[in-house]
Design an enzyme around this catalytic site. Sequence first.
Site, PDB file in Angstrom:
ATOM      1  N   ARG A 199       0.849  -1.210   0.000  1.00 13.56           N
ATOM      2  CA  ARG A 199       0.000   0.000   0.000  1.00 13.56           C
ATOM      3  C   ARG A 199       0.875   1.247   0.000  1.00 13.56           C
ATOM      4  NH1 ARG A 199      -4.562   0.526  -1.765  1.00 13.56           N
ATOM      5  NH2 ARG A 199      -5.569  -0.990  -0.410  1.00 13.56           N
ATOM      6  N   ARG A 217       1.389  -6.743  -9.623  1.00 14.34           N
ATOM      7  CA  ARG A 217       1.767  -6.101  -8.352  1.00 14.34           C
ATOM      8  C   ARG A 217       1.890  -7.091  -7.198  1.00 14.34           C
ATOM      9  NH1 ARG A 217      -3.119  -2.716  -5.372  1.00 14.34           N
ATOM     10  NH2 ARG A 217      -4.793  -4.165  -5.828  1.00 14.34           N
ATOM     11  N   HIS A 244       0.815   3.252 -10.553  1.00 17.31           N
ATOM     12  CA  HIS A 244      -0.200   3.746  -9.595  1.00 17.31           C
ATOM     13  C   HIS A 244       0.486   4.513  -8.464  1.00 17.31           C
ATOM     14  CE1 HIS A 244      -3.322   3.533  -6.544  1.00 17.31           C
ATOM     15  NE2 HIS A 244      -4.069   2.655  -7.197  1.00 17.31           N
ATOM     16  N   ASP A 302     -11.965   9.702  -7.130  1.00 15.80           N
ATOM     17  CA  ASP A 302     -11.538   8.490  -7.840  1.00 15.80           C
ATOM     18  C   ASP A 302     -11.938   8.670  -9.301  1.00 15.80           C
ATOM     19  OD1 ASP A 302     -10.699   6.016  -8.575  1.00 15.80           O
ATOM     20  OD2 ASP A 302     -11.994   4.889  -7.198  1.00 15.80           O
ATOM     21  N   GLU A 327      -1.853   8.735 -11.196  1.00 19.67           N
ATOM     22  CA  GLU A 327      -1.410   7.487 -11.813  1.00 19.67           C
ATOM     23  C   GLU A 327      -1.370   7.652 -13.334  1.00 19.67           C
ATOM     24  OE1 GLU A 327      -4.179   4.499 -10.362  1.00 19.67           O
ATOM     25  OE2 GLU A 327      -4.590   5.732  -8.616  1.00 19.67           O
TER      26      GLU A 327
HETATM   27  C1  BG6 Z   1      -7.291   3.389  -7.804  1.00 15.14           C
HETATM   28  C2  BG6 Z   1      -8.687   3.046  -8.212  1.00 15.14           C
HETATM   29  O1  BG6 Z   1      -6.470   3.389  -8.912  1.00 15.14           O
HETATM   30  O2  BG6 Z   1      -6.825   2.418  -6.879  1.00 15.14           O
HETATM   31  C3  BG6 Z   1      -9.569   2.995  -6.993  1.00 15.14           C
HETATM   32  O3  BG6 Z   1      -9.181   3.985  -9.162  1.00 15.14           O
HETATM   33  C4  BG6 Z   1      -9.019   2.007  -5.982  1.00 15.14           C
HETATM   34  O4  BG6 Z   1     -10.894   2.638  -7.356  1.00 15.14           O
HETATM   35  C5  BG6 Z   1      -7.576   2.366  -5.685  1.00 15.14           C
HETATM   36  O5  BG6 Z   1      -9.787   2.041  -4.800  1.00 15.14           O
HETATM   37  C6  BG6 Z   1      -6.880   1.395  -4.729  1.00 15.14           C
HETATM   38  O6  BG6 Z   1      -7.029   0.100  -5.175  1.00 15.14           O
HETATM   39  P1  BG6 Z   1      -6.506  -1.120  -4.316  1.00 15.14           P
HETATM   40  O7  BG6 Z   1      -6.875  -2.359  -5.088  1.00 15.14           O
HETATM   41  O8  BG6 Z   1      -5.018  -0.931  -4.191  1.00 15.14           O
HETATM   42  O9  BG6 Z   1      -7.197  -1.021  -2.980  1.00 15.14           O
END
Ligand code: BG6
Length: 300
Positions: free
Chosen positions: A76, A99, A168, A213, A272
């Site tokens: 994260r 990932r 991302h 988002d 992103e």
């Molecule tokens: C973003 C998406 O790129 O990533 C969101 O547009 C999403 O909808 C976010 O909540 C995080 O995603 P994840 O799978 O890492 O929880």
Amino acid sequence: MATTDIPEQLKKFEVPGRVTVLEGNGEMPKIEVRTDWGTAEIYLHGAHVTEFQKRGEPPLLFTSQFSRFEAGQGIRGGVPVIFPWFGAREGEAAHGFARVSDWELHETSAVPEGGVTLRFRLPETPESATWPAFTANYVVTVTDRLTLELIITNISAGQPFSFENCLHTYFHVGDVRTVSITGLKGAAYLDKVENFASKTEAADAIQISSEVDRVYLDTTAAVEILDSALKRKIRVEKRGSASTVVWNPWIAKAQQMPDFGNEEYQQMVCVESGNVSKNKIVLPPGKSAVLKVVLSSEKI
Ligand code: BG6
């Protein structure tokens, strides 16, 4: 894995004074990079850059204190490599298998100007075998900026390869409520907070005061993040990317995420770069698609 147990095939990529392979969180191998300008950290898990910091500046990337470092789970923060699909997909992990895969390190080299280049490759996995044959290489160059190149090649005998990709990037900001994001005015976007409603960006500078988002389509220009709290401007330049995603989970979603602190939404914003939704790539056999992102910053 204790640090002394880092396998020889990884240790051989060390470059004295520049590249060190260590045991990171979750006993996962992590590569520490030192350059003339600062430091970076990359996990083989996801080929995930978790840190990039120039000397005299706060970290450029945000990584959650609550991130998991576990097989099968994404990290994260930092720069998750999203491929071959973006977002949810029925019966499969969100944002693709890249990932959560362990990438292989193929090369490290100190560049004469004082930086470091690292090359990773996604090994074949049971998931990747269900797609047209491809190779995925990821080149990370650390200098006074962070340059990321994701190179996908369709090596199948005759099938087109259709996929989404996205770097991302989670940026570290002083206070998301005082950040302005420029470069997207006039762009069409899908608002995921409103069930993918189609909208057009009217603001010269996007400000964040609730969950955001958005998938901005057909956006190839550089995006800048002005952070008045940290007195810093971040610039995201890109090539081979038609989509830009802006994301901040805000309060309620932050509370629902097990690997993210309740208050951490204030210190991050994702901008992103990739090719998603109607910008997905259809790659003919024998061809490569290069997604290149250059992240830089300056004091303001
Ligand atoms: C973003 C998406 O790129 O990533 C969101 O547009 C999403 O909808 C976010 O909540 C995080 O995603 P994840 O799978 O890492 O929880």
